[in-house]
Design a protein around this motif. Structure first.
Motif, PDB file in Angstrom:
ATOM      1  N   ALA A   1      48.155 -37.328  28.500  1.00 38.12           N
ATOM      2  CA  ALA A   1      47.622 -37.701  29.808  1.00 38.12           C
ATOM      3  C   ALA A   1      46.358 -38.548  29.665  1.00 38.12           C
ATOM      4  CB  ALA A   1      47.325 -36.443  30.620  1.00 38.12           C
ATOM      5  N   LYS A   2      46.253 -39.531  30.501  1.00 33.51           N
ATOM      6  CA  LYS A   2      45.082 -40.406  30.481  1.00 33.51           C
ATOM      7  C   LYS A   2      43.893 -39.703  31.130  1.00 33.51           C
ATOM      8  CE  LYS A   2      43.646 -45.081  31.770  1.00 33.51           C
ATOM      9  NZ  LYS A   2      44.055 -46.329  32.466  1.00 33.51           N
ATOM     10  N   ILE A   3      42.750 -39.784  30.491  1.00 27.14           N
ATOM     11  CA  ILE A   3      41.546 -39.133  31.015  1.00 27.14           C
ATOM     12  C   ILE A   3      41.020 -39.951  32.191  1.00 27.14           C
ATOM     13  CG2 ILE A   3      39.193 -38.375  30.499  1.00 27.14           C
ATOM     14  CD1 ILE A   3      40.024 -38.109  27.592  1.00 27.14           C
ATOM     15  N   PRO A   4      40.771 -39.301  33.324  1.00 22.35           N
ATOM     16  CA  PRO A   4      40.221 -40.037  34.473  1.00 22.35           C
ATOM     17  C   PRO A   4      38.881 -40.697  34.124  1.00 22.35           C
ATOM     18  CG  PRO A   4      40.967 -37.851  35.134  1.00 22.35           C
ATOM     19  CD  PRO A   4      41.006 -37.887  33.636  1.00 22.35           C
ATOM     20  N   LYS A   5      38.609 -41.803  34.763  1.00 24.95           N
ATOM     21  CA  LYS A   5      37.377 -42.539  34.465  1.00 24.95           C
ATOM     22  C   LYS A   5      36.134 -41.696  34.709  1.00 24.95           C
ATOM     23  CE  LYS A   5      39.216 -47.183  35.349  1.00 24.95           C
ATOM     24  NZ  LYS A   5      39.124 -48.389  36.201  1.00 24.95           N
ATOM     25  N   TYR A   6      36.120 -40.960  35.830  1.00 26.16           N
ATOM     26  CA  TYR A   6      34.917 -40.177  36.128  1.00 26.16           C
ATOM     27  C   TYR A   6      34.680 -39.112  35.068  1.00 26.16           C
ATOM     28  CZ  TYR A   6      37.476 -36.039  37.801  1.00 26.16           C
ATOM     29  OH  TYR A   6      38.256 -34.917  37.875  1.00 26.16           O
ATOM     30  N   GLN A   7      35.817 -38.598  34.472  1.00 25.75           N
ATOM     31  CA  GLN A   7      35.687 -37.582  33.423  1.00 25.75           C
ATOM     32  C   GLN A   7      35.077 -38.178  32.162  1.00 25.75           C
ATOM     33  OE1 GLN A   7      36.688 -34.114  33.810  1.00 25.75           O
ATOM     34  NE2 GLN A   7      35.251 -34.116  32.078  1.00 25.75           N
ATOM     35  N   LEU A   8      35.370 -39.441  31.886  1.00 28.27           N
ATOM     36  CA  LEU A   8      34.770 -40.108  30.727  1.00 28.27           C
ATOM     37  C   LEU A   8      33.252 -40.184  30.883  1.00 28.27           C
ATOM     38  CD1 LEU A   8      37.293 -43.072  30.207  1.00 28.27           C
ATOM     39  CD2 LEU A   8      37.041 -41.023  28.787  1.00 28.27           C
ATOM     40  N   VAL A   9      32.803 -40.466  32.106  1.00 30.16           N
ATOM     41  CA  VAL A   9      31.361 -40.512  32.359  1.00 30.16           C
ATOM     42  C   VAL A   9      30.754 -39.128  32.175  1.00 30.16           C
ATOM     43  CG1 VAL A   9      29.575 -41.052  34.063  1.00 30.16           C
ATOM     44  CG2 VAL A   9      31.669 -42.430  33.970  1.00 30.16           C
ATOM     45  N   MET A  10      31.422 -38.115  32.704  1.00 25.03           N
ATOM     46  CA  MET A  10      30.932 -36.738  32.556  1.00 25.03           C
ATOM     47  C   MET A  10      30.855 -36.348  31.087  1.00 25.03           C
ATOM     48  SD  MET A  10      32.950 -34.742  35.635  1.00 25.03           S
ATOM     49  CE  MET A  10      32.233 -33.156  35.162  1.00 25.03           C
ATOM     50  N   ASN A  11      31.902 -36.681  30.348  1.00 25.86           N
ATOM     51  CA  ASN A  11      31.924 -36.330  28.921  1.00 25.86           C
ATOM     52  C   ASN A  11      30.765 -36.973  28.174  1.00 25.86           C
ATOM     53  OD1 ASN A  11      34.239 -34.907  29.443  1.00 25.86           O
ATOM     54  ND2 ASN A  11      35.638 -36.417  28.543  1.00 25.86           N
ATOM     55  N   TRP A  12      30.480 -38.225  28.502  1.00 30.30           N
ATOM     56  CA  TRP A  12      29.390 -38.933  27.818  1.00 30.30           C
ATOM     57  C   TRP A  12      28.045 -38.283  28.110  1.00 30.30           C
ATOM     58  CZ3 TRP A  12      25.143 -41.793  29.579  1.00 30.30           C
ATOM     59  CH2 TRP A  12      24.476 -42.540  28.580  1.00 30.30           C
ATOM     60  N   ILE A  13      27.836 -37.899  29.383  1.00 28.81           N
ATOM     61  CA  ILE A  13      26.565 -37.257  29.735  1.00 28.81           C
ATOM     62  C   ILE A  13      26.449 -35.890  29.063  1.00 28.81           C
ATOM     63  CG2 ILE A  13      25.236 -36.267  31.660  1.00 28.81           C
ATOM     64  CD1 ILE A  13      26.272 -38.596  33.382  1.00 28.81           C
ATOM     65  N   HIS A  14      27.545 -35.139  29.029  1.00 24.77           N
ATOM     66  CA  HIS A  14      27.534 -33.859  28.312  1.00 24.77           C
ATOM     67  C   HIS A  14      27.160 -34.069  26.844  1.00 24.77           C
ATOM     68  CE1 HIS A  14      30.299 -31.858  31.471  1.00 24.77           C
ATOM     69  NE2 HIS A  14      29.106 -31.302  31.551  1.00 24.77           N
TER      70      HIS A  14
ATOM     71  N   LEU B   1      24.633 -47.007  35.070  1.00 29.43           N
ATOM     72  CA  LEU B   1      25.831 -46.360  34.524  1.00 29.43           C
ATOM     73  C   LEU B   1      27.080 -47.184  34.822  1.00 29.43           C
ATOM     74  CD1 LEU B   1      25.033 -42.645  35.431  1.00 29.43           C
ATOM     75  CD2 LEU B   1      25.166 -43.612  33.126  1.00 29.43           C
ATOM     76  N   SER B   2      27.085 -47.811  35.995  1.00 30.28           N
ATOM     77  CA  SER B   2      28.231 -48.651  36.353  1.00 30.28           C
ATOM     78  C   SER B   2      28.371 -49.822  35.383  1.00 30.28           C
ATOM     79  CB  SER B   2      28.060 -49.165  37.789  1.00 30.28           C
ATOM     80  OG  SER B   2      29.133 -49.993  38.161  1.00 30.28           O
ATOM     81  N   VAL B   3      27.243 -50.423  35.014  1.00 27.43           N
ATOM     82  CA  VAL B   3      27.257 -51.527  34.053  1.00 27.43           C
ATOM     83  C   VAL B   3      27.643 -51.015  32.662  1.00 27.43           C
ATOM     84  CG1 VAL B   3      25.813 -53.219  32.868  1.00 27.43           C
ATOM     85  CG2 VAL B   3      25.598 -52.918  35.333  1.00 27.43           C
ATOM     86  N   ARG B   4      27.088 -49.874  32.275  1.00 22.15           N
ATOM     87  CA  ARG B   4      27.361 -49.314  30.947  1.00 22.15           C
ATOM     88  C   ARG B   4      28.854 -49.092  30.731  1.00 22.15           C
ATOM     89  NH1 ARG B   4      24.963 -46.443  26.864  1.00 22.15           N
ATOM     90  NH2 ARG B   4      22.907 -46.447  27.861  1.00 22.15           N
ATOM     91  N   PHE B   5      29.531 -48.520  31.728  1.00 23.48           N
ATOM     92  CA  PHE B   5      30.944 -48.167  31.565  1.00 23.48           C
ATOM     93  C   PHE B   5      31.899 -49.215  32.129  1.00 23.48           C
ATOM     94  CE2 PHE B   5      28.853 -44.045  31.240  1.00 23.48           C
ATOM     95  CZ  PHE B   5      29.534 -43.442  30.191  1.00 23.48           C
ATOM     96  N   GLY B   6      31.385 -50.107  32.934  1.00 24.20           N
ATOM     97  CA  GLY B   6      32.268 -51.065  33.574  1.00 24.20           C
ATOM     98  C   GLY B   6      33.100 -50.441  34.672  1.00 24.20           C
ATOM     99  N   PHE B   7      32.613 -49.319  35.243  1.00 24.21           N
ATOM    100  CA  PHE B   7      33.311 -48.622  36.311  1.00 24.21           C
ATOM    101  C   PHE B   7      32.619 -48.909  37.645  1.00 24.21           C
ATOM    102  CE2 PHE B   7      34.469 -45.014  33.114  1.00 24.21           C
ATOM    103  CZ  PHE B   7      35.389 -45.858  32.499  1.00 24.21           C
ATOM    104  N   SER B   8      33.329 -48.619  38.728  1.00 24.04           N
ATOM    105  CA  SER B   8      32.760 -48.833  40.056  1.00 24.04           C
ATOM    106  C   SER B   8      31.676 -47.797  40.347  1.00 24.04           C
ATOM    107  CB  SER B   8      33.849 -48.727  41.124  1.00 24.04           C
ATOM    108  OG  SER B   8      34.305 -47.388  41.228  1.00 24.04           O
ATOM    109  N   ARG B   9      30.815 -48.123  41.297  1.00 22.02           N
ATOM    110  CA  ARG B   9      29.778 -47.170  41.709  1.00 22.02           C
ATOM    111  C   ARG B   9      30.414 -45.900  42.278  1.00 22.02           C
ATOM    112  NH1 ARG B   9      24.753 -49.915  42.869  1.00 22.02           N
ATOM    113  NH2 ARG B   9      23.976 -47.983  43.819  1.00 22.02           N
TER     114      ARG B   9
END
Length: 343
Positions: free
Chosen positions: A2-15, A35-43
């Motif tokens: 299963a593909k990890i959701p984008k928001y979970q990737l951000v959470m994992n990095w902060i953890h 954080l949006s620039v760092r990950f290339g994800f939407s706000r």
């Protein structure tokens, strides 16, 4: 897999940042934009991640300040807020302020909050002294504040940021400081300036001057509305009939001075910053035997009691004083209940 959701990737990095010691209790996270620039994800994705981290107790978010590791700037569970609200206002017993403050107090008292009103007299030094004392006393009152000379450089911004970092809800009213991400409840001053200018234009005026305050945000926005109305009507802006005055000048120096009318004497209409300015300008016109509105028409903003006390009734854009006070109080209550509330 299963593909990890984008928001979970951000959470994992902060953890991971916390687990490795790169972030410690009380540290401020990067902003949503960073954080949006760092990950290339939407706000929106970043906000979702931060919201989940807040739910699980990993971070706390402070309105207008940012996100902090584990329970705020101190890294501990925050001390509960008091049931009293401190209100900082330029003035308390004159002009439009009584109606605004009474409406705030009524709403807060209905919810079981007492109020303490401190006035700055629109002086930056007084504002600084009040904020410094609040920080020294470790006061836990939520704060409603009217910014002081909000168009000028704000050296008190660090004091407000410290309050936010301590988890104190802060809400501005009437105007705001552009360098602080603190919510505010304000009149649409740009629209008000435009409205009264358009009224003069509709009466056939073409030579329209203005008298504005240059040290607060309201004056700048009202001037912007004035300019837009002129340009949209095909009337060019003549800066020689634009007069600027600061708060001290409006309170103490305008009445005896003649420079304003010297600049605006060939105008048929004048847009005034507020009713106070129009009231004083009417007195000057009387001394110079200039008939209002026979020779010159004045319009202003706020529709305060001064419009009826004036030598001639003034045309003034109404200020929703009570409504503004009520909305300010209700927004603060919402911020107290939910620090993530968009006020």
């Amino acid at each position: 897999m299963a593909k990890i959701p984008k928001y979970q990737l951000v959470m994992n990095w902060i953890h991971e940042q916390i687990d490795t010691g790169a972030l410690h209790n009380g540290d401020r996270l990067e902003t949503e934009a960073q954080l949006s620039v760092r990950f290339g994800f939407s706000r929106q994705t970043i906000r979702q991640a931060l919201g989940e981290l807040e739910k699980e107790g990993t971070i706390s978010r402070v309105q207008g300040s940012g996100s902090y590791v584990r329970g705020g700037a101190a890294g501990e569970a925050p001390v509960p807020l008091s049931r009293s609200v401190t209100i900082l206002s330029s003035y308390t017993d004159s002009y439009i302020f009584p109606q605004i403050l009474q409406a705030m107090a009524a709403v807060l008292q209905e919810e079981g909050y007492s109020t303490r009103i401190l006035f700055t007299n629109n002086r930056r030094q007084t504002e600084r002294e009040i904020l410094t004392e609040l920080l020294k006393s470790a006061n836990r009152d939520p704060i409603i504040a009217e910014p002081v000379t909000s168009a000028l450089p704000n050296l008190n911004a660090p004091l407000y940021r410290e309050l936010l970092a301590r988890g104190i809800p802060v809400l501005f009213f009437n105007t705001w400081y552009p360098d602080l991400e603190i919510p505010h409840v304000s009149l649409d001053d740009r629209a008000a300036g435009r409205m009264v200018t358009e009224h003069l234009i509709s009466l056939g005026h073409r030579r329209i001057g203005c008298l504005m305050k240059n040290d607060d945000g309201q004056g700048i926005l009202r001037y912007q509305g004035y300019m837009e109305a002129l340009w949209d009507a095909g009337i060019g802006l003549d800066e020689s009939i634009v007069c600027w005055i600061d708060s001290t000048g409006l309170k103490h120096s305008l009445n005896p001075c003649e420079w304003v009318l010297n600049r605006l004497q060939d105008c048929t209409g004048i847009v005034c910053y507020n009713d106070e300015a129009a009231y004083l300008l009417t007195q000057q016109c009387a001394r110079r035997q200039i008939a209002v509105p026979g020779q010159i028409s004045l319009v202003s903003i706020d529709n305060s009691r001064l419009t009826q006390l004036n030598q001639v009734p003034l045309t003034s854009a109404a200020h929703p004083m009570g409504e503004l006070g009520e909305k300010t109080a209700r927004n603060l209550l919402a911020m107290i209940r939910n620090p993530g509330f968009d006020a």
